[in-house]
Design an enzyme around this catalytic site. Structure first.
Site, PDB file in Angstrom:
ATOM      1  N   ASP A  23       0.840  -1.202   0.000  1.00  0.00           N
ATOM      2  CA  ASP A  23       0.000   0.000   0.000  1.00  0.00           C
ATOM      3  C   ASP A  23       0.879   1.257   0.000  1.00  0.00           C
ATOM      4  OD1 ASP A  23      -2.533  -1.553   0.462  1.00  0.00           O
ATOM      5  OD2 ASP A  23      -1.470  -2.061   2.290  1.00  0.00           O
ATOM      6  N   GLU A 283       1.326  -6.412  -5.178  1.00  0.00           N
ATOM      7  CA  GLU A 283       1.037  -5.581  -6.360  1.00  0.00           C
ATOM      8  C   GLU A 283       2.268  -4.834  -6.877  1.00  0.00           C
ATOM      9  OE1 GLU A 283      -2.616  -3.306  -6.371  1.00  0.00           O
ATOM     10  OE2 GLU A 283      -1.679  -1.719  -7.562  1.00  0.00           O
TER      11      GLU A 283
HETATM   12  O1  TRH Z   1       4.338  -6.183   0.703  1.00  0.00           O
HETATM   13  P1  TRH Z   1       3.288  -6.698  -0.211  1.00  0.00           P
HETATM   14  O2  TRH Z   1       2.768  -8.016   0.106  1.00  0.00           O
HETATM   15  O3  TRH Z   1       2.148  -5.660  -0.219  1.00  0.00           O
HETATM   16  C1  TRH Z   1       0.779  -5.695  -0.482  1.00  0.00           C
HETATM   17  C2  TRH Z   1       0.007  -5.488   0.780  1.00  0.00           C
HETATM   18  O4  TRH Z   1      -0.054  -6.677   1.479  1.00  0.00           O
HETATM   19  C3  TRH Z   1      -1.331  -4.934   0.475  1.00  0.00           C
HETATM   20  O5  TRH Z   1      -2.163  -4.856   1.611  1.00  0.00           O
HETATM   21  C4  TRH Z   1      -2.012  -5.678  -0.616  1.00  0.00           C
HETATM   22  O6  TRH Z   1      -3.095  -4.878  -1.001  1.00  0.00           O
HETATM   23  C5  TRH Z   1      -1.092  -5.799  -1.787  1.00  0.00           C
HETATM   24  O7  TRH Z   1       0.150  -6.404  -1.414  1.00  0.00           O
HETATM   25  C6  TRH Z   1      -1.709  -6.585  -2.907  1.00  0.00           C
HETATM   26  O8  TRH Z   1       3.853  -6.733  -1.727  1.00  0.00           O
HETATM   27  P2  TRH Z   1       4.163  -5.572  -2.770  1.00  0.00           P
HETATM   28  O9  TRH Z   1       2.893  -4.980  -3.285  1.00  0.00           O
HETATM   29  O10 TRH Z   1       5.064  -6.133  -3.754  1.00  0.00           O
HETATM   30  O11 TRH Z   1       4.926  -4.459  -1.977  1.00  0.00           O
HETATM   31  C7  TRH Z   1       6.244  -4.606  -1.519  1.00  0.00           C
HETATM   32  C8  TRH Z   1       6.968  -3.282  -1.557  1.00  0.00           C
HETATM   33  O12 TRH Z   1       8.210  -3.389  -0.899  1.00  0.00           O
HETATM   34  C9  TRH Z   1       7.272  -2.824  -2.980  1.00  0.00           C
HETATM   35  O13 TRH Z   1       7.124  -1.418  -3.070  1.00  0.00           O
HETATM   36  C10 TRH Z   1       8.724  -3.184  -3.157  1.00  0.00           C
HETATM   37  C11 TRH Z   1       9.250  -2.988  -1.773  1.00  0.00           C
HETATM   38  N1  TRH Z   1      10.459  -3.735  -1.433  1.00  0.00           N
HETATM   39  C12 TRH Z   1      11.576  -3.010  -1.087  1.00  0.00           C
HETATM   40  O14 TRH Z   1      11.564  -1.768  -1.104  1.00  0.00           O
HETATM   41  N2  TRH Z   1      12.705  -3.697  -0.727  1.00  0.00           N
HETATM   42  C13 TRH Z   1      12.762  -5.053  -0.707  1.00  0.00           C
HETATM   43  O15 TRH Z   1      13.826  -5.618  -0.366  1.00  0.00           O
HETATM   44  C14 TRH Z   1      11.597  -5.773  -1.097  1.00  0.00           C
HETATM   45  C15 TRH Z   1      11.633  -7.276  -1.124  1.00  0.00           C
HETATM   46  C16 TRH Z   1      10.463  -5.080  -1.443  1.00  0.00           C
END
Ligand code: TRH
Length: 395
Positions: A23, A283
């Site tokens: 998010d 996402e």
């Molecule tokens: O963390 P996520 O599972 O996030 C979400 C939330 O759970 C949310 O509520 C739900 O609506 C959505 O998924 C579908 O996965 P996501 O979306 O990939 O977000 C992870 C973020 O973290 C992304 O901006 C990339 C960042 N990230 C880093 O900055 N450094 C890292 O080392 C990693 C692995 C990710």
């Protein structure tokens, strides 16, 4: 940059962190692009600064407001805030149907012209999105209209977040072996591991990581798996035979596993660009893997009544129609049984998948170009705002 007369100049984006980092990850990326590429004064209201700090270490968790990368970050503590009419920006966006403060809605109704009010929705490849994108919803009581804006994979949706220099930066990085080696060297990879088949792993805790590790261990091809700290902890600890702390690594058979720090969001792309295959989730990382133009496997965010399986299949129908083994591995990874896959045999699944790599690599490139032809979500959204303003919808 020259701004058109009607270009809006101020915007408030409201983000409620439901879970994990997606998010705030999406909102932060969006806020930066609005500010940096479109010169808009952005206030990002977020209710969870701790999650925010994890992806952006510059964020201080104890400040009511702070400016980070040109964006005014405001700690959104409750719904009781009072807002005067002059505080209402040109555009108000609620992310994923989070309820914005009633005091702000009242002030929005009193402002002339009225702000454009949008609900930025979550991403899905399902077809119904095209019919709902930009639909309006009049407020039951006040002279305000909210519009639904859907990101998506087709020209009839809002497209996906993509910074204007993203592809150029990726191509530059990928054609610069020194930069790529320097990036990977900070995680302790040896020269041999840099030349091995590299996999970045980001998934939810229920992913069948141990089963896949077994398949990777016994393969002929050396594999180096890079896992940010806190991801797949149980399976990684079992593999390491010890704590999955930053810097920990081990090799068994053909597989080496390295635990990375959780990387700042601005560097996360580099990890995806440097690897041969990316496992992503949710996402935002899912979208970044598509811009990386590399093969990837998506672990979709689980929903009640297995709603997410429908969404996964809707995406695979668009992305992987001609890639049977990618389809099968994706379904198995998400515990989605398909007819011919009652009990997934991981080693066989993996080997078949691996044989398809050249085809999947070409597919990933084509897909990325197809997505880029839809334009980037931020520009599409601002264009939609312009059409509302020009049409006089906000008087
Ligand atoms: O963390 P996520 O599972 O996030 C979400 C939330 O759970 C949310 O509520 C739900 O609506 C959505 O998924 C579908 O996965 P996501 O979306 O990939 O977000 C992870 C973020 O973290 C992304 O901006 C990339 C960042 N990230 C880093 O900055 N450094 C890292 O080392 C990693 C692995 C990710």
């Amino acid at each position: 940059m020259h701004l058109k007369k009607n270009t809006p100049r101020s915007l408030a984006l409201f983000c409620k962190v439901v879970d994990n980092y997606g998010d705030i990850g999406i909102c932060w990326r969006f806020a930066r692009q609005l500010q940096q590429e479109h010169g808009i004064a952005v206030s990002l209201w977020v209710d969870d600064l701790i999650s925010f700090q994890r992806i952006c270490p510059q964020v201080a968790i104890d400040l009511e407001q702070q400016v980070v990368a040109g964006v005014l970050v405001r700690h959104w503590r409750d719904q009781d805030g009072r807002f005067t009419v002059v505080e209402v920006p040109d555009i108000v966006i609620e992310f994923f149907a989070c309820d914005i403060p009633p005091g702000l809605i009242n002030a929005m109704a009193e402002r002339t012209p009225r702000p454009v009010w949008l609900n930025l929705e979550g991403l899905t490849a399902e077809e119904w999105v095209e019919g709902c994108h930009t639909l309006s919803s009049p407020h039951p009581r006040l002279p305000l209209t909210k519009y639904f804006f859907f990101p998506g994979f087709t020209a009839k949706t809002g497209g996906l977040l993509m910074e204007s220099c993203l592809q150029q930066e990726r191509q530059q990085f990928q054609s610069d072996p020194v930069a790529m080696h320097a990036f990977l060297a900070q995680f302790g990879l040896t020269a041999a591991q840099m030349d091995s088949f590299k996999i970045a792993l980001f998934c939810y805790p229920q992913a069948p990581v141990s089963a896949l590790f077994e398949a990777w261990k016994t393969g002929k091809r050396p594999i180096t798996c890079l896992v940010p700290q806190g991801v797949a902890v149980e399976a990684v600890q079992a593999f390491l035979g010890g704590e999955a702390k930053v810097g920990a690594s081990a090799t068994h058979g053909a597989l080496s596993v390295h635990v990375l720090p959780f990387i700042p969001q601005t560097d996360y792309d580099k990890l995806l660009w440097a690897c041969d295959l990316n496992f992503v989730r949710g996402e935002d990382s899912f979208v970044r893997a598509q811009w990386a133009a590399k093969p990837f496997i998506w672990h979709i965010y689980p929903q009640d009544e297995n709603l997410h399986h429908k969404k996964l299949l809707a995406f695979l129908d668009r992305y992987a129609l001609d890639a049977e083994h990618l389809h099968r591995l994706s379904c198995a990874w998400n515990a989605l049984a398909v007819e011919s896959l009652a009990a997934p045999e991981w080693t066989e699944l993996w080997q078949k998948f691996l044989q398809d790599m050249p085809k999947m690599q070409a597919m990933a490139q084509d897909w990325q170009q197809q997505l880029a032809s839809n334009g980037d979500m931020t520009s599409n959204l601002l264009h939609f705002v312009d059409t509302l303003n020009l049409g006089g919808a906000q008087k």
